[in-house]
Design an enzyme around this catalytic site. Structure first.
Site, short mmCIF file in Angstrom:
data_model
loop_
_atom_site.label_atom_id
_atom_site.label_comp_id
_atom_site.label_asym_id
_atom_site.label_seq_id
_atom_site.Cartn_x
_atom_site.Cartn_y
_atom_site.Cartn_z
N LEU A 172 0.76 -1.25 0.00
CA LEU A 172 0.14 0.08 0.04
C LEU A 172 0.96 1.27 -0.11
CD1 LEU A 172 -2.64 -1.24 2.75
CD2 LEU A 172 -3.10 -1.18 0.32
N PRO A 173 0.51 2.50 -0.64
CA PRO A 173 1.20 3.53 -0.54
C PRO A 173 0.73 4.35 0.71
CG PRO A 173 -0.85 3.87 -1.99
CD PRO A 173 -0.88 2.47 -1.46
N CYS A 174 1.15 3.88 1.88
CA CYS A 174 0.83 4.45 3.10
C CYS A 174 1.51 5.79 3.26
CB CYS A 174 1.47 3.37 4.18
SG CYS A 174 0.46 1.99 4.35
N HIS A 175 2.63 5.76 2.46
CA HIS A 175 3.36 7.33 2.71
C HIS A 175 2.44 8.36 2.08
CE1 HIS A 175 4.16 5.94 -1.58
NE2 HIS A 175 4.39 7.15 -1.79
N ARG A 176 1.14 8.07 1.12
CA ARG A 176 0.47 9.09 0.81
C ARG A 176 -0.52 9.58 1.91
NH1 ARG A 176 0.17 5.85 -4.81
NH2 ARG A 176 2.28 6.21 -5.63
#
Length: 101
Positions: free
Chosen positions: A54-58
């Site tokens: 997942l792009p959790c950094h977004r």
């Protein structure tokens, strides 16, 4: 786990955040129908299985702030590599980079 269904919903939303854009914890909570679930969104990000990629950094705080060190430095690096702009104070420029979904 009681949150398993909720976390799956959160992960589905996060998986849709496009490259170069961000959402806030509160935005995601609002999409779930309960703006008070922002902390649950944070818990889900922390517990996200790596295999979901997942792009959790977004996902950022309501004022565009990043997560706490040491993860904040990596988050800044990843978002910067995607072309996300920052304001003074190391905050994401939400006016230009917030995804409305």
């Amino acid at each position: 786990m009681a949150h398993q269904g909720l976390f799956k919903e959160i992960y589905a939303i996060v998986s849709e955040i496009p490259y170069g854009q961000v959402m806030t914890y509160g935005q995601i909570a609002g999409l779930l129908g309960n703006p008070r679930f922002a902390r649950r969104v944070g818990q889900a990000m922390y517990a996200a299985p790596e295999e979901l990629n997942l792009p959790c950094h977004r996902v950022v705080k309501a004022n565009g702030s990043l997560c706490h060190p040491p993860f904040g430095e990596l988050q800044r690096e990843l978002l910067g590599a995607e072309g996300v702009g920052f304001l003074p104070g190391n905050r994401v420029d939400l006016l230009n980079y917030r995804w409305r979904g």
